[in-house]
Design a protein around this motif. Structure first.
Motif, PDB file in Angstrom:
ATOM      1  N   ALA A   1      -4.530   0.510   7.961  1.00 42.55           N
ATOM      2  CA  ALA A   1      -5.967   0.593   7.677  1.00 42.55           C
ATOM      3  C   ALA A   1      -6.456  -0.705   7.059  1.00 42.55           C
ATOM      4  O   ALA A   1      -5.784  -1.306   6.212  1.00 42.55           O
ATOM      5  CB  ALA A   1      -6.249   1.757   6.739  1.00 42.55           C
ATOM      6  N   THR A   2      -7.640  -1.119   7.485  1.00 43.57           N
ATOM      7  CA  THR A   2      -8.312  -2.272   6.903  1.00 43.57           C
ATOM      8  C   THR A   2      -9.412  -1.777   5.983  1.00 43.57           C
ATOM      9  O   THR A   2     -10.277  -1.003   6.404  1.00 43.57           O
ATOM     10  CB  THR A   2      -8.912  -3.169   7.997  1.00 43.57           C
ATOM     11  OG1 THR A   2      -7.875  -3.598   8.878  1.00 43.57           O
ATOM     12  CG2 THR A   2      -9.591  -4.395   7.372  1.00 43.57           C
ATOM     13  N   LEU A   3      -9.357  -2.207   4.732  1.00 42.70           N
ATOM     14  CA  LEU A   3     -10.323  -1.802   3.721  1.00 42.70           C
ATOM     15  C   LEU A   3     -11.193  -2.994   3.352  1.00 42.70           C
ATOM     16  O   LEU A   3     -10.714  -4.133   3.305  1.00 42.70           O
ATOM     17  CB  LEU A   3      -9.617  -1.278   2.471  1.00 42.70           C
ATOM     18  CG  LEU A   3      -8.509  -0.246   2.675  1.00 42.70           C
ATOM     19  CD1 LEU A   3      -7.925   0.161   1.325  1.00 42.70           C
ATOM     20  CD2 LEU A   3      -9.019   0.969   3.439  1.00 42.70           C
ATOM     21  N   GLN A   4     -12.459  -2.725   3.102  1.00 37.59           N
ATOM     22  CA  GLN A   4     -13.388  -3.790   2.732  1.00 37.59           C
ATOM     23  C   GLN A   4     -14.218  -3.362   1.544  1.00 37.59           C
ATOM     24  O   GLN A   4     -14.844  -2.298   1.556  1.00 37.59           O
ATOM     25  CB  GLN A   4     -14.301  -4.136   3.913  1.00 37.59           C
ATOM     26  CG  GLN A   4     -15.298  -5.246   3.625  1.00 37.59           C
ATOM     27  CD  GLN A   4     -16.058  -5.653   4.862  1.00 37.59           C
ATOM     28  OE1 GLN A   4     -15.466  -5.994   5.889  1.00 37.59           O
ATOM     29  NE2 GLN A   4     -17.382  -5.618   4.794  1.00 37.59           N
ATOM     30  N   ASN A   5     -14.247  -4.202   0.492  1.00 37.02           N
ATOM     31  CA  ASN A   5     -15.008  -3.838  -0.694  1.00 37.02           C
ATOM     32  C   ASN A   5     -16.441  -4.355  -0.610  1.00 37.02           C
ATOM     33  O   ASN A   5     -16.846  -4.971   0.387  1.00 37.02           O
ATOM     34  CB  ASN A   5     -14.298  -4.295  -1.970  1.00 37.02           C
ATOM     35  CG  ASN A   5     -14.305  -5.811  -2.138  1.00 37.02           C
ATOM     36  OD1 ASN A   5     -14.928  -6.545  -1.375  1.00 37.02           O
ATOM     37  ND2 ASN A   5     -13.596  -6.283  -3.149  1.00 37.02           N
ATOM     38  N   ALA A   6     -17.212  -4.092  -1.662  1.00 35.90           N
ATOM     39  CA  ALA A   6     -18.637  -4.427  -1.643  1.00 35.90           C
ATOM     40  C   ALA A   6     -18.886  -5.918  -1.564  1.00 35.90           C
ATOM     41  O   ALA A   6     -19.958  -6.353  -1.132  1.00 35.90           O
ATOM     42  CB  ALA A   6     -19.316  -3.843  -2.883  1.00 35.90           C
TER      43      ALA A   6
END
Length: 524
Positions: A198-203
């Motif tokens: 999974a690729t996660l992206q923060n604000a």
């Protein structure tokens, strides 16, 4: 306590379970799985309970009206959960009595009596009293109502601070070892035979990659679109096999419409019902509607005709009519209901379906559900996930306290949730006599026995820091940032509390400015 994502991670972090969605179901599943010893990561692209789970009617209830749709299994399951939940967190949940004025044009009295008899007996009750009739002509419960309503029925359910219920589940998940990342979106999830990448992206736009043996899709109104647009199968199969029906439920809040502590359930000519519920001491909460939603659930708002409907239906019962001018706030939540081809949105089942997919790495999608059954849903989900991971581990949440719910260190052995809480408030005021009574009660409600984490070594009001807005001191704001994933004024004013309702715009702005300066200082 906001988590930072490494923009250039050296290797993917590995978890047993990745839960996508920080509403009540996602937080409940993360808590249950972490408590069984699994390594859990929960990601939520916004704040916890930003959407549906902070926009409910805030009831712990069996769903009396669902009996008319023959949803006996759902009602019984929900009734069984009421007292389990009330005992687990008596600071944020409590019993509530409901008054149903009888309108012979709606449903005959015999039908209501049968329904209430079933409601009383479908599940065992230890705390909640049973139903009874009431003469509204002589009872204070009839005083706010029009004179034609001369008789009624009273029954029991419960009330919950829905947003804090989600928060407590996330706190408990973290206490058991789970990692909670808010304002972090899962932008891609690739399935293979061994797990999920999974690729996660923060604000801030920073990305990282994680690995998980299993994926839980608890994205609520976005559950179907997550499977169609974010999750990618190992081969050419389709991950999305169900369709959601998005139904908007809107609510209005008006100045206090009656003085007693009971709520009302009103029957409407369209065969629907609305509730009028004592809310935040000074207000009455009226809802809800059932309107089919097209478009982005993230921007759902109450429509003018919905507000007019709620005012009109409440005014059919109250002596003092409810008008648009009386509305001080409103909100709308989107219920992600499993599409069962019902023509009437009110008739769509509120039951949940857990859909496991074992063709490749485990995937579990959560379809539908209601806040009252979240704990049972999470327990069932954890059983399924354990099977898919190759080791079912024992359930544990029934009878377990949520954070702050064990008041025994303050009041001794539990007796019943409502009286236990009042004894707790008295104990807080005795131990901290310098604390203003309204602040002591609000903190007791919000934090329960975790109030010690907040007050710490404070011995006087001066130790609480600046009073940023009435009753809101810096010590609480720092606590919320440190312990409860708060990063914006809206988190404070509308989800961790409902102080926004009590404040003027200038007072709300003072909180915004404090949060802005605090965030700037933290980033420096």
């Amino acid at each position: 306590m906001s988590a930072q994502l490494d923009p250039q991670p050296t290797a993917p972090d590995a978890y047993d379970v990745l839960v996508v969605g920080g509403g009540i179901n996602g937080a409940g599943i993360a808590r249950d799985m972490a408590g069984r010893g699994w390594k859990v990561l929960l990601v939520e692209r916004d704040d916890l309970a930003s959407h549906t789970s902070s926009s409910s009617t805030k009831l712990i209830h069996g769903g009396l009206r669902y009996l008319e749709y023959y949803e006996f299994s759902l009602v019984r399951k929900a009734l069984q959960e009421r007292e389990v939940l009330l005992k687990s967190a008596p600071h944020i949940m409590w019993p509530l009595r409901f008054v149903m004025p009888h309108d012979a044009a709606m449903r005959p009295a015999w039908m209501i009596r049968i329904g209430l008899f079933m409601y009383d007996h479908l599940a065992r009750r230890e705390v909640l009293p049973g139903s009874n009739g009431v003469d509204l002509r002589s009872s204070p419960l009839g005083a706010p109502l029009k004179s034609q309503y001369t008789r009624g029925f009273v029954y029991s359910d419960g009330w919950v601070d829905d947003a804090r219920l989600v928060l407590l589940n996330a706190l408990d998940a973290q206490r058991h070892g789970a990692t909670i990342l808010t304002r972090t979106a899962c932008v891609e999830a690739q399935r293979d035979a061994e797990g999920w990448t999974a690729t996660l992206q923060n604000a801030q736009g920073n990305k990282r990659t994680v690995r998980a043996r299993a994926l839980v899709n608890a994205a609520g109104p976005w559950a179907e679109s997550f499977l169609r647009g974010v999750a990618r199968p190992a081969r050419g199969e389709t991950l999305a096999t169900k369709s959601l029906r998005l139904v908007k439920g809107s609510h209005i809040i008006v100045k206090r419409a009656f003085e007693h502590d009971h709520a009302y359930i009103f029957q409407n000519p369209d065969k629907r019902i609305i509730f009028a519920i004592p809310y935040e001491r000074d207000f009455t909460l009226i809802g809800t509607t059932d309107v089919e939603l097209q478009g982005d659930p993230g921007v759902a708002r109450i429509a003018a005709d919905e507000q007019a409907y709620l005012c009109e239906q409440a005014s059919r019962y109250f002596k003092q009519p409810i008008s648009n001018d009386d509305v001080v706030w409103s909100y709308a939540g989107v219920r992600p209901l499993l599409d069962d081809a019902s023509g009437d949105p009110s008739a769509v089942t509120r039951d949940y379906l857990l859909e496991p997919q074992r063709d490749g790495a485990p995937l579990l999608s959560v379809w539908g559900g209601k806040i009252t059954t979240f704990r049972k849903l999470a327990e069932d989900a954890a059983d399924l996930l354990g099977d898919m991971l190759g080791q079912r581990r024992a359930a544990w949440t029934q009878g377990a306290f949520l954070p702050g719910g064990d008041l025994s260190g303050w009041i001794g052995a539990a007796q019943r949730p409502d009286t236990d809480f009042e004894r707790f408030v008295a104990a807080v005021q005795t131990r901290h006599p310098w604390l203003p009574a309204d602040v002591a009660r609000r903190w007791a409600r919000a934090y329960g026995s975790r109030i010690d984490h907040l007050i710490a070594a404070s011995q006087s009001l001066a130790d609480l820091g600046q009073e940023v807005a009435p009753g809101l001191y810096e010590i609480e704001l720092h606590y919320l940032q440190r312990e409860e994933w708060v990063s914006s004024a809206d988190d404070v004013l509308w989800r961790r509390s409902k102080l926004g309702l009590h404040y003027t715009e200038a007072q709300r702005e003072a909180v915004r400015q404090w949060m802005t300066l605090s965030n700037q200082g933290a980033a420096a």
